[in-house]
Motif scaffolding. Structure first.
Motif, PDB file in Angstrom:
ATOM      1  N   ARG A 138       0.835  -1.196   0.000  1.00 23.86           N
ATOM      2  CA  ARG A 138       0.000   0.000   0.000  1.00 23.86           C
ATOM      3  C   ARG A 138       0.875   1.252   0.000  1.00 23.86           C
ATOM      4  NH1 ARG A 138      -4.134  -2.024   4.808  1.00 23.86           N
ATOM      5  NH2 ARG A 138      -4.443  -4.137   3.951  1.00 23.86           N
ATOM      6  N   ARG A 139       0.411   2.222  -0.758  1.00 26.03           N
ATOM      7  CA  ARG A 139       1.108   3.505  -0.951  1.00 26.03           C
ATOM      8  C   ARG A 139       2.380   3.359  -1.791  1.00 26.03           C
ATOM      9  NH1 ARG A 139      -0.967   7.646   1.834  1.00 26.03           N
ATOM     10  NH2 ARG A 139       0.862   8.889   1.255  1.00 26.03           N
ATOM     11  N   SER A 159       0.893   0.964  -7.523  1.00 23.77           N
ATOM     12  CA  SER A 159      -0.378   1.285  -8.179  1.00 23.77           C
ATOM     13  C   SER A 159      -0.502   0.457  -9.448  1.00 23.77           C
ATOM     14  CB  SER A 159      -0.476   2.772  -8.529  1.00 23.77           C
ATOM     15  OG  SER A 159      -0.664   3.565  -7.378  1.00 23.77           O
ATOM     16  N   ASN A 182     -10.800   0.852  -5.135  1.00 19.26           N
ATOM     17  CA  ASN A 182     -10.295   2.189  -4.795  1.00 19.26           C
ATOM     18  C   ASN A 182     -10.993   2.746  -3.564  1.00 19.26           C
ATOM     19  OD1 ASN A 182      -8.350   2.333  -6.776  1.00 19.26           O
ATOM     20  ND2 ASN A 182      -9.644   3.429  -8.241  1.00 19.26           N
ATOM     21  N   THR A 239      -7.980   3.377  -1.000  1.00 18.74           N
ATOM     22  CA  THR A 239      -7.388   4.683  -1.277  1.00 18.74           C
ATOM     23  C   THR A 239      -7.033   5.426   0.010  1.00 18.74           C
ATOM     24  OG1 THR A 239      -8.498   4.927  -3.417  1.00 18.74           O
ATOM     25  CG2 THR A 239      -7.830   6.956  -2.310  1.00 18.74           C
ATOM     26  N   GLU A 240      -5.849   6.043   0.010  1.00 17.85           N
ATOM     27  CA  GLU A 240      -5.406   6.910   1.101  1.00 17.85           C
ATOM     28  C   GLU A 240      -5.020   8.261   0.506  1.00 17.85           C
ATOM     29  OE1 GLU A 240      -2.322   5.102   3.430  1.00 17.85           O
ATOM     30  OE2 GLU A 240      -3.222   3.094   3.283  1.00 17.85           O
ATOM     31  N   TRP A 299      -2.607   8.643  -2.518  1.00 21.78           N
ATOM     32  CA  TRP A 299      -2.372   7.355  -3.198  1.00 21.78           C
ATOM     33  C   TRP A 299      -3.701   6.706  -3.567  1.00 21.78           C
ATOM     34  CZ3 TRP A 299      -3.440   2.274  -1.061  1.00 21.78           C
ATOM     35  CH2 TRP A 299      -3.025   1.218  -1.895  1.00 21.78           C
ATOM     36  N   THR A 300      -3.811   6.384  -4.851  1.00 25.50           N
ATOM     37  CA  THR A 300      -4.958   5.631  -5.361  1.00 25.50           C
ATOM     38  C   THR A 300      -4.437   4.324  -5.927  1.00 25.50           C
ATOM     39  OG1 THR A 300      -6.095   7.687  -5.949  1.00 25.50           O
ATOM     40  CG2 THR A 300      -6.892   5.664  -6.975  1.00 25.50           C
ATOM     41  N   HIS A 355      -5.479   3.019 -11.272  1.00 28.22           N
ATOM     42  CA  HIS A 355      -5.752   4.092 -12.230  1.00 28.22           C
ATOM     43  C   HIS A 355      -6.327   3.431 -13.480  1.00 28.22           C
ATOM     44  CE1 HIS A 355      -3.626   7.365 -10.060  1.00 28.22           C
ATOM     45  NE2 HIS A 355      -3.018   6.328  -9.516  1.00 28.22           N
TER      46      HIS A 355
END
Length: 498
Positions: A312-313, A316, A346, A350-351, A354-355, A358
């Protein structure tokens, strides 16, 4: 007897004619995988391409205007273009019907999606006869080798023989050939099989596809037998002998690698990096189709984020979906499912800043696609079944720093060649795919480079020209260089239409 001209016959011509932004008719090169593969082969060698223009232009254009556009297309492509005209009913029943509601799902091991409408077969047979007439009118037995392509045109050689027209013909199937227990569901299985045996050479992508075909011939035409070994065998039938071969299709590696190094691609890649900084990018690029396994891939990515919080983060997924057959309800439902999954994932992960996914739903131009190939460290190519998948090869060719990782489905035709360097996955195994995604994201630089160097060497060695030469050597004992060649103009490569 040597062939002096190569004639390619496919469902679509190698150009697209449509109206530009100012309402003027324009010609642009086609972007399909076959055009990508064979454009460099025919260009400036006296070759010609026979196919349907993709729309019913006869109703919108007078003959002089259409001829002018075809002449322009011939100048720009470097080879002659011969159109086949289809009515609206023929388009619906031959192309959307028999080809894409019967052969496409059946050959991809999805018989439950087939619509065995008897009227589809009659029109499919009728259109193949039309193609045979155009081939007969524009070729000669002494000059030409007619190379017919893919599942839409299986009956062309059979119709040439019924017309009493002798031509040297070869057929190449770009999609998989199904196993016996799937193929026998086809109500017209005998007609299809016997039509394939009217070609002088039938080529398949993989040994698996050829083996499936041979099993079908042995069972349904028991008086036939096979002899020989290697990548080309001989099928002996009571009527004639036919060559059966495996010829894995490829790309023009040199052109892709060189174009990926150009400033315009580098500039576009820098913009992508700048917009998505400090993270690894995973790329999925697919035509909208149920064989590509996009929903399962999205679920696997979500599973990886759930079970491996370290992603995570830092990671992507860029999922590009190229529109296709949007008027078909099944494809519209698939699009809705993909968009639902993207929104759900998402919304869940999502944070700020950061998604995770895409999502791009449109065609990419050449520079954009090359830039994504260059920018993304990981390609996630997970079809449920694919004849070859040239996107996997294009990604590797464009990974010029040798820093990319290819995750590839066991059921892509490219797996037979690329499995030594790729990370292989079963697209139906969501947790297994998630584990491999995490492995790719945490792979050392040294292992990435070792794997990608191996992949790029293999693709460079077995490029598009080797594919063509292998087929032509088996067909007419000639290499590409033995066909007439003028001074070559080398254009920018056209990436595959996914």
């Amino acid at each position: 007897m040597k062939a002096k001209r190569l004639t390619v016959v496919s469902n679509r011509l190698a150009i697209v004619v449509d109206k530009g932004g100012e309402g003027q008719w324009q010609v642009r090169p086609g972007s399909g995988g076959l055009v990508t593969a064979l454009g460099p082969v025919l260009r400036d060698r006296g070759g010609q391409w026979i196919g349907w223009l993709g729309s019913n232009l006869r109703e919108m254009l007078d003959q002089d205007t259409l001829n002018g556009l075809l002449e322009q297309g011939s100048r720009e492509t470097g080879y002659s273009l011969k159109p086949v005209e289809l009515s609206q009913e023929e388009i619906q029943k031959y192309y959307f019907g028999f080809s894409n509601e019967i052969l496409w799902p059946l050959f991809h091991d999805l018989p439950s999606r087939c619509n065995f409408d008897p009227s589809y077969w009659r029109v499919y047979d009728q259109v193949n006869a039309k193609f045979a007439e155009v081939v007969a009118a524009n070729t000669s037995e002494e000059e030409d080798y007619a190379w017919i392509h893919d599942y839409q045109l299986i009956l062309v050689a059979d119709h040439l023989k019924k017309m009493g027209v002798e031509r040297r013909t070869g057929f190449f199937l770009h999609i998989p050939f199904p196993p016996l227990d799937g193929f026998i569901r086809l109500p017209w299985r005998f007609q299809i099989l016997r039509a394939l045996l009217q070609y002088d050479l039938v080529g398949f992508q993989t040994v698996r596809d050829r083996r499936n075909f041979m099993d079908c011939v042995r069972t349904l035409i028991p008086e036939s037998r096979f002899v020989g070994h290697g990548h080309v065998l001989r099928c002996l039938t009571p009527e004639r002998d036919i060559l059966i071969g495996t010829f894995p299709i490829s790309i023009d590696f040199k052109q892709f690698a060189e174009f990926a190094s150009t400033k315009e691609v580098q500039d576009e890649a820098w913009i992508i990096h700048a917009n998505l900084p400090d993270r690894q990018l995973i790329l999925g690029v697919d035509r909208l189709d149920y064989t590509k396994g996009i929903p399962l891939r999205l679920q696997a990515f979500a599973n990886a984020l759930e079970r491996y919080p370290d992603l995570r983060r830092k990671t992507s997924l860029i999922q590009v979906v190229v529109p296709s057959r949007e008027e078909v309800p099944e494809y519209e439902a698939l699009k809705s499912e993909i968009e639902r999954l993207v929104g759900e994932i998402n919304g869940r992960f999502t944070e700020v800043g950061w998604t995770p996914i895409h999502y791009i739903y449109r065609s990419l131009n050449r520079i954009e696609l090359m830039a994504y190939y260059r920018t993304c460290e990981i390609a996630l190519i997970t079809p449920l079944k694919d004849g070859m998948n040239l996107v996997a090869k294009e990604f590797c060719a464009c990974s010029i720093e040798n820093n990319g990782v290819l995750i590839l489905s066991d059921f892509a035709g490219a797996a037979a060649q690329l499995h030594h360097g790729a990370l292989m996955v079963n697209p139906f195994d969501i947790e297994g795919m998630a584990d491999v995604i995490h492995r790719a994201c945490t792979m050392t630089v040294a292992e990435r480079q070792r794997r990608m160097e191996k992949l790029r060497r293999s693709i460079q060695r077995y490029d598009i020209f080797r594919w063509v030469n292998a087929f032509l050597q088996a067909a007419v004992n000639q290499d590409l260089e033995e066909f007439p060649q003028a001074e070559l103009f080398v254009p920018k490569p056209t990436p595959t239409e996914i």
